[in-house]
Design an enzyme around this catalytic site. Structure first.
Site, short mmCIF file in Angstrom:
data_model
loop_
_atom_site.label_atom_id
_atom_site.label_comp_id
_atom_site.label_asym_id
_atom_site.label_seq_id
_atom_site.Cartn_x
_atom_site.Cartn_y
_atom_site.Cartn_z
CE LYS A 49 45.46 30.74 46.58
NZ LYS A 49 46.51 31.55 47.22
NE ARG B 29 43.86 26.73 50.59
CZ ARG B 29 44.03 28.02 50.78
NH1 ARG B 29 44.97 28.46 51.56
NH2 ARG B 29 43.22 28.88 50.22
P1 AP5 Z 1 44.71 37.82 45.51
O1 AP5 Z 1 44.19 37.57 44.13
O2 AP5 Z 1 43.74 38.22 46.56
O3 AP5 Z 1 45.60 36.59 45.99
P2 AP5 Z 1 45.18 35.14 46.49
O4 AP5 Z 1 46.23 34.20 46.00
O5 AP5 Z 1 43.76 34.84 46.14
O6 AP5 Z 1 45.38 35.35 48.05
P3 AP5 Z 1 44.65 34.80 49.34
O7 AP5 Z 1 45.31 35.49 50.49
O8 AP5 Z 1 43.16 34.90 49.22
O9 AP5 Z 1 45.06 33.31 49.35
P4 AP5 Z 1 45.08 32.42 50.59
O10 AP5 Z 1 45.33 31.11 49.97
O11 AP5 Z 1 46.02 32.81 51.68
O12 AP5 Z 1 43.65 32.69 51.25
P5 AP5 Z 1 42.21 32.01 51.01
O13 AP5 Z 1 41.21 33.10 50.98
O14 AP5 Z 1 42.22 31.05 49.89
O15 AP5 Z 1 45.87 38.93 45.36
C1 AP5 Z 1 46.53 39.42 46.52
C2 AP5 Z 1 46.72 40.95 46.40
O16 AP5 Z 1 47.65 41.23 45.34
C3 AP5 Z 1 45.46 41.73 46.05
O17 AP5 Z 1 45.53 42.96 46.70
C4 AP5 Z 1 45.51 41.89 44.52
O18 AP5 Z 1 44.83 43.05 44.08
C5 AP5 Z 1 47.02 42.01 44.31
N1 AP5 Z 1 47.48 41.40 43.06
C6 AP5 Z 1 47.08 40.24 42.49
N2 AP5 Z 1 47.79 39.98 41.38
C7 AP5 Z 1 48.70 41.00 41.27
C8 AP5 Z 1 49.75 41.32 40.34
N3 AP5 Z 1 50.02 40.51 39.30
N4 AP5 Z 1 50.47 42.44 40.55
C9 AP5 Z 1 50.21 43.27 41.59
N5 AP5 Z 1 49.23 43.02 42.51
C10 AP5 Z 1 48.50 41.91 42.34
O19 AP5 Z 1 42.05 31.17 52.36
C11 AP5 Z 1 41.90 31.83 53.60
C12 AP5 Z 1 41.82 30.80 54.73
O20 AP5 Z 1 40.70 29.92 54.51
C13 AP5 Z 1 43.03 29.88 54.86
O21 AP5 Z 1 44.08 30.46 55.60
C14 AP5 Z 1 42.38 28.68 55.58
O22 AP5 Z 1 42.20 28.95 56.94
C15 AP5 Z 1 41.03 28.59 54.91
N6 AP5 Z 1 41.02 27.73 53.71
C16 AP5 Z 1 40.76 28.11 52.44
N7 AP5 Z 1 40.83 27.08 51.60
C17 AP5 Z 1 41.14 25.99 52.35
C18 AP5 Z 1 41.37 24.63 52.06
N8 AP5 Z 1 41.31 24.15 50.80
N9 AP5 Z 1 41.69 23.80 53.09
C19 AP5 Z 1 41.75 24.24 54.37
N10 AP5 Z 1 41.55 25.53 54.72
C20 AP5 Z 1 41.25 26.40 53.72
#
Ligand code: AP5
Length: 200
Positions: free
Chosen positions: A13, A88
């Site tokens: 994402k 979410r």
């Molecule tokens: P990356 O682009 O970082 O993936 P992502 O989907 O953004 O992953 P996140 O782990 O950030 O998502 P998440 O939803 O768990 O965490 P968030 O920060 O939103 O890519 C992942 C890896 O793969 C990278 O190393 C990248 O280089 C690699 N990659 C990407 N594309 C690739 C490809 N095509 N091929 C190979 N490699 C690739 O949320 C964190 C925390 O915040 C949550 O757990 C929660 O506690 C809180 N939170 C956030 N939003 C909310 C909400 N709306 N409501 C409640 N709590 C929330």
């Protein structure tokens, strides 16, 4: 234009949202990044959110909804906004609909095995950008670190929560005819190419 990017942890994402925002000349808004920043800077929101983020649980809806509302209202709203990781839950989706209904909702699908592979190699740059030790290495000399919630036990909890709390929300957008699914498999460029036709 409001674009929402959904999908399991580490489906790409953040990586795609940055590229889409650059392509459209818009703003990338990541609730995960904003929450981690609030925790690091010891802001009141960060104090309230930290235990949820550390445990891989969702931060309560009211906190996240007011955070996003504030960002969308305070920012420059003239260009497109790419929402990454929000909404979410059904409550968050209903709240977004009430103040700024999305034009497109893109779900990046990825299986659990690939999620674990991506998370274990992920490293974060100083501005919240994601790298991967194998697939997308950080530029030489840049200090990129592992996220504290990328520990295996926390990742399993995040995945479980995605399936239990976020997947049911997909029906909300499916019923509105807004949900488009793309595969998160393939290179970063291949995934971007499959998203491009959905942006027009
Ligand atoms: P990356 O682009 O970082 O993936 P992502 O989907 O953004 O992953 P996140 O782990 O950030 O998502 P998440 O939803 O768990 O965490 P968030 O920060 O939103 O890519 C992942 C890896 O793969 C990278 O190393 C990248 O280089 C690699 N990659 C990407 N594309 C690739 C490809 N095509 N091929 C190979 N490699 C690739 O949320 C964190 C925390 O915040 C949550 O757990 C929660 O506690 C809180 N939170 C956030 N939003 C909310 C909400 N709306 N409501 C409640 N709590 C929330």
């Amino acid at each position: 234009m409001i674009l929402v990017l959904l999908g399991p942890p580490a489906c790409g994402k953040g990586t795609q949202a940055r590229n889409i925002a650059r392509h459209l000349g818009g703003t990338h808004i990541s609730t995960g990044f904003l929450l981690r920043e609030a925790v690091e800077q010891r802001k009141p929101l960060g104090m309230l959110a930290q235990r949820y983020v550390d445990a891989g649980e969702l931060v309560p809806d009211d906190l996240v909804i007011s955070l996003v509302r504030e960002v969308l209202q305070c920012g420059d709203n003239s260009g497109p906004a790419v929402l990454d990781g929000f909404p979410r839950t059904v409550s968050q989706a209903q709240a977004l609909d009430a103040f700024l209904p999305p034009d497109r909702v893109i779900l990046i699908e990825l299986d659990n095995t690939e999620v674990i592979l991506r998370i274990s190699g992920r490293r974060m740059g100083p501005n919240g950008e994601s790298y991967h030790v194998l697939y997308n290495p950080p530029p030489q000399g840049l200090v990129a670190v592992q996220r504290s919630d990328d520990r295996e036990d926390v990742v399993r909890e995040r995945l479980e929560i995605y399936h239990r709390q976020t997947e049911p929300m997909l029906e909300f957008y499916e019923r509105k005819g807004l949900l488009c699914r793309v595969s998160g498999k393939g290179s970063i460029e291949e995934v971007f190419d499959s998203i491009l036709p959905l942006l027009g």
